[in-house]
Design a protein around this motif. Structure first.
Motif, mmCIF file in Angstrom:
data_model
loop_
_atom_site.group_PDB
_atom_site.id
_atom_site.type_symbol
_atom_site.label_atom_id
_atom_site.label_comp_id
_atom_site.label_asym_id
_atom_site.label_seq_id
_atom_site.Cartn_x
_atom_site.Cartn_y
_atom_site.Cartn_z
ATOM 1 N N PHE A 45 -11.568 -6.002 -5.434
ATOM 2 C CA PHE A 45 -12.259 -5.073 -6.324
ATOM 3 C C PHE A 45 -11.845 -5.284 -7.782
ATOM 4 C CE2 PHE A 45 -12.404 -0.979 -8.564
ATOM 5 C CZ PHE A 45 -13.747 -0.677 -8.441
ATOM 6 N N SER A 87 0.857 -1.178 0.000
ATOM 7 C CA SER A 87 0.000 0.000 0.000
ATOM 8 C C SER A 87 0.894 1.229 0.000
ATOM 9 C CB SER A 87 -0.926 0.008 1.221
ATOM 10 O OG SER A 87 -1.817 1.101 1.163
ATOM 11 N N THR A 107 -4.132 2.766 -1.584
ATOM 12 C CA THR A 107 -4.898 1.600 -2.010
ATOM 13 C C THR A 107 -4.102 0.351 -1.670
ATOM 14 O OG1 THR A 107 -3.940 1.708 -4.235
ATOM 15 C CG2 THR A 107 -6.062 2.820 -3.895
ATOM 16 N N ARG A 108 -4.770 -0.766 -1.718
ATOM 17 C CA ARG A 108 -4.103 -2.042 -1.461
ATOM 18 C C ARG A 108 -3.825 -2.733 -2.792
ATOM 19 N NH1 ARG A 108 -6.358 -7.189 2.180
ATOM 20 N NH2 ARG A 108 -4.902 -8.746 1.306
ATOM 21 N N SER A 115 -7.602 -3.193 -4.295
ATOM 22 C CA SER A 115 -8.773 -2.652 -3.602
ATOM 23 C C SER A 115 -9.428 -1.572 -4.453
ATOM 24 C CB SER A 115 -8.358 -2.084 -2.245
ATOM 25 O OG SER A 115 -7.487 -0.976 -2.431
ATOM 26 N N ASP A 116 -10.480 -1.000 -3.944
ATOM 27 C CA ASP A 116 -11.189 0.088 -4.612
ATOM 28 C C ASP A 116 -10.213 1.207 -4.985
ATOM 29 O OD1 ASP A 116 -12.757 2.280 -5.286
ATOM 30 O OD2 ASP A 116 -14.327 1.758 -3.852
ATOM 31 N N THR A 170 -9.097 -7.783 -10.051
ATOM 32 C CA THR A 170 -8.134 -8.884 -9.981
ATOM 33 C C THR A 170 -7.611 -9.243 -11.359
ATOM 34 O OG1 THR A 170 -9.856 -10.578 -10.164
ATOM 35 C CG2 THR A 170 -9.263 -9.837 -7.944
ATOM 36 N N PRO A 229 -8.318 -3.220 3.644
ATOM 37 C CA PRO A 229 -9.496 -3.304 2.786
ATOM 38 C C PRO A 229 -9.449 -4.567 1.928
ATOM 39 C CG PRO A 229 -7.915 -1.790 1.847
ATOM 40 C CD PRO A 229 -7.353 -2.213 3.176
ATOM 41 N N SER A 230 -10.574 -4.930 1.388
ATOM 42 C CA SER A 230 -10.627 -6.085 0.495
ATOM 43 C C SER A 230 -9.837 -5.782 -0.769
ATOM 44 C CB SER A 230 -12.074 -6.409 0.134
ATOM 45 O OG SER A 230 -12.118 -7.376 -0.903
ATOM 46 N N SER A 231 -9.132 -6.779 -1.246
ATOM 47 C CA SER A 231 -8.373 -6.617 -2.489
ATOM 48 C C SER A 231 -9.090 -7.268 -3.666
ATOM 49 C CB SER A 231 -6.974 -7.216 -2.335
ATOM 50 O OG SER A 231 -7.054 -8.609 -2.056
#
Length: 712
Positions: free
Chosen positions: A414, A330, A344-345, A392-393, A416, A410-412
């Motif tokens: 978004f 990040s 972001t991630r 992520s987003d 892929t 955060p979720s990654s």
């Protein structure tokens, strides 16, 4: 302070080493065996006065060449300076070189070396002449006997590197070998942050006339670093073997490195509409606590050399590497002058499978009054890379460079590319080459003319991250010639000139928000002209060179990476090394660079106009075994964007150290202490490295490291 967790293997090696030393009998060495990285008949070039650099080094198919006989500008750093400066990695060693500055790969923590203003990626370094065999992001110094730096285009000498480097120079790393005298060393140390260190270095020679040599190294680093909340774990194991037969020589290496970073301080991007903001406190860490970078590599080489009738020598070498990487990254983008950022991630996984090899022959002959040193070689390289990524987003989450805000990961999911648990083949690189060279000697070797050429064929294939279907490919061949001349008006002076070309593998579009992610570009050729002079008094060496190099350049336009325009770097280099008086060793120099985007006339991202190194090591009179050293590094301003509206300030860093050799309980003990960045200066050390990007890397804070080495 974290306690050092010692691996069972490291402890076992240390225990075995001590026992072996106590029980071994003195061998009768009827054959003189010097430490030779490739077990060659040439052997390892001797150290220059002062012991910090060597008299010569490996120049690809030309073999080992003395610094006064080569039409290139080279410096070959020895194990002595690696140990005395307590270098952790290749980056720490080449910090002594005024033509080199360390940067970082894009979106990761890869060590990257700017030589003459052009990047040399860590996976473009050669290991005993073979590419792609060492870990991609970080190479521990304990693996190395020498670090050889060749400045300038080198595709003829070493072949086109696999990772798009080789334009401004190359780095060849030599493994350790067993010398005549048995060696058993154990080193323990600690550095700022509480990171502990333990290393063992053991070597023996066995059998008839001590023909078989074995050297074992084991290393463990563990704990926090000088950067707040940043930790590092490193485990390294390596075995080097050689055998010197009658008329033939063999060597082999096998190694494993496991390198893990947690909460490592990331690179920083500044919004293009803003000026460069001031660097935070030197030990500040704006990483998210859940970030991670891990790399595991296992590698090996095998080399053979045989004497042929008529005085010729033939050689063959092969190597393999398997590597695995996993990153959760990040990196902040500064959006306001108060240090506000968005983050972001980005996750990625990578698996590498590399195989490479080389065969060659070398001989010497005379035609009348002209001597010839003829060389020919053929090489092959095959690499497959499996990759997947997740993001992520794109809107990200807020933080601040000066007042970091920790957030939950955060979720990654978004966006892929591929399956993180089962990455597919995304890139395949196949390279092959044939090379021939002749170094002609005239006027009793006072004039040396080197001519040659290498035909190289590059095949590069790209595959879709999600389906594995082919989406890009090229197959192209190119002939890269070289011409060089050395003239020695007197024994202590060499004047030289060269013309050389570099074949660069086309880049692969990558990075955050790149719409053509994974697109593979065709290779291109760079051209170099250079003239220079060298002086060797036997105690003090100096060199000066003037050069110009041009190449096509990559950049990002409207979120699309492509080849736009050309880059021209020209400059002047001056170097000094050796021991001008008893007890005083000097190492340093000055590089002046002018790197220009030919299409716009603007300066190139991340290339300072002035790089100055001043280093000295002094034996203290009246205190036997005590030496003090100091090094000053100066880097002038550099730009962080193509428009030259963002400029990093210049920086100066002072490093000092001390080494003390004494006898304790009938053992040789070396105590070492070092302070890097003595004044704890906060500064941006570099901008960019990957074409078209001006991301910033902050310089390390003041770091104190102490260690003790015991010879058993």
């Amino acid at each position: 302070m974290k306690l050092l967790r010692l691996s069972p293997i490291a402890l076992a090696v240390a225990a075995f080493a001590v026992h072996a030393q106590e029980t071994a009998t003195e061998p009768v060495a009827t054959v003189v065996v010097s430490a030779s990285a490739d077990a060659s008949a040439q052997g390892l070039p001797s150290a220059y006065a002062g012991g910090q650099v060597a008299r010569g080094g490996r120049l690809g198919l030309l073999g080992n060449v003395d610094i006064m006989d080569t039409p290139f500008n080279t410096t070959n750093y020895t194990l002595g300076i690696i140990q005395d400066q307590q270098a952790r990695s290749v980056g720490d060693v080449v910090a002594n070189d005024p033509a080199v500055r360390s940067a970082r790969g894009f979106g990761n923590y890869q060590e990257l070396y700017m030589i003459r203003g052009f990047p040399v990626y860590s996976d473009d370094m050669a290991y005993n002449g073979l590419y792609g065999l060492l870990p991609r992001q970080f190479v521990a110094s304990e693996l190395l006997e020498r670090v050889e730096v060749l400045r300038g285009a080198n595709s003829f000498v070493t072949g086109a590197p696999p990772g798009s480097g080789g334009i401004g120079g190359s780095i060849n790393l030599l493994p350790k070998r067993a010398a005549n005298k048995p060696l058993t060393q154990v080193t323990a140390g600690v550095e700022t942050g509480g990171q502990g260190y333990l290393a063992t270095d053991v070597s023996r020679r066995f059998g008839e006339e001590n023909r078989l040599g074995v050297r074992v190294n084991a290393v463990r680093r563990d704990g926090d670093t000088a950067v707040d909340r940043e930790s590092r774990e490193l485990s390294v194991y390596a075995v080097g073997m050689d055998y010197r037969g009658r008329g033939y020589r063999l060597s082999a290496d096998i190694g494993h490195q496991d390198h893990q970073l947690r909460g490592a301080r990331p690179s920083v991007t500044v919004n293009d509409a803003l000026p460069i903001v001031a660097a935070p406190d030197s030990d500040s860490n704006y990483a998210q606590p859940w970030t991670f970078s891990g790399e595991r590599d296992t590698f090996g080489t095998l080399r053979a050399e045989a004497d042929l009738p008529g005085g010729a020598t033939a050689w063959a070498a092969l190597g393999m590497r398997k590597g695995d990487e996993f990153n959760i990254i990040s990196s902040p983008t500064v959006t306001a002058l108060n240090g506000a950022t968005t983050m972001t991630r980005f996750d990625n996984v990578r698996e590498d499978d590399v195989r490479t090899g080389e065969v060659g022959v070398r001989t010497e002959l005379k035609t009348g009054a002209v001597s010839h040193k003829l060389s020919a070689s053929a090489s092959t390289f095959h690499a497959e890379s499996k990759n997947a990524y997740a993001m992520s987003d794109f809107a990200g989450f807020p933080s601040n460079l000066y007042r970091p805000v920790d957030v939950a990961a955060p979720s990654s999911a978004f966006f892929t590319g591929g399956n993180m648990n089962n990455p597919l083949l995304t890139q395949k690189t196949i390279a092959s080459s044939l090379a021939i060279a002749d170094t002609l000697g005239f006027l009793d070797e006072r004039v040396l003319v080197t001519v040659g050429a290498r035909y190289q064929k590059l095949k590069d294939y790209g595959y879709d991250y999600g389906t594995g279907a082919p989406n890009a490919a090229y197959e192209e061949g190119e002939l890269t010639p070289v011409a060089g001349i050395v003239y020695k008006p007197v024994k202590s002076v060499s004047v030289y000139a060269n013309y050389a070309e570099a074949l660069q593998k086309g880049p692969v579009a990558s990075g955050v928000n790149i719409v053509n992610q994974g697109e593979v570009f065709a290779p291109y050729v760079s051209r170099q002209k250079e003239v220079g002079a060298k002086y060797d008094s036997g105690k003090l060496g100096m060199s000066a060179a003037v050069f110009t190099t041009s190449r096509p350049s990559g950049a990002v336009v409207d979120n699309r990476f492509g080849i736009y325009g050309a880059q021209r770097n020209r400059g002047v280099e001056m170097n000094v090394f050796g021991m001008p008086m008893q007890g005083l060793r000097l190492l340093g120099g000055l590089t002046l660079l002018d790197a220009e985007q030919e299409s716009s006339g603007k300066d190139v991202i991340g290339v300072p106009k002035t790089q100055l190194n001043l280093g000295a090591d002094w034996d203290v009179p009246g205190v036997q075994g005590l030496a003090l050293n100091a090094r000053v590094l100066y880097t002038s301003k550099q730009y962080a964007n193509d428009a030259n509206t963002q400029q990093l300030p210049s920086w100066t860093r002072l490093d000092i150290g001390a080494n003390y050799l004494l006898r304790f309980m009938d053992r040789d003990v070396t105590l070492r202490a070092r302070i890097d960045n003595v004044t704890d200066k906060r500064y941006w050390a570099s901008a960019g490295g990957y074409p078209g990007y001006g991301y910033l890397v902050q310089g390390n804070p003041r770091s104190v490291v102490v260690s003790a080495t015991v010879d058993f």
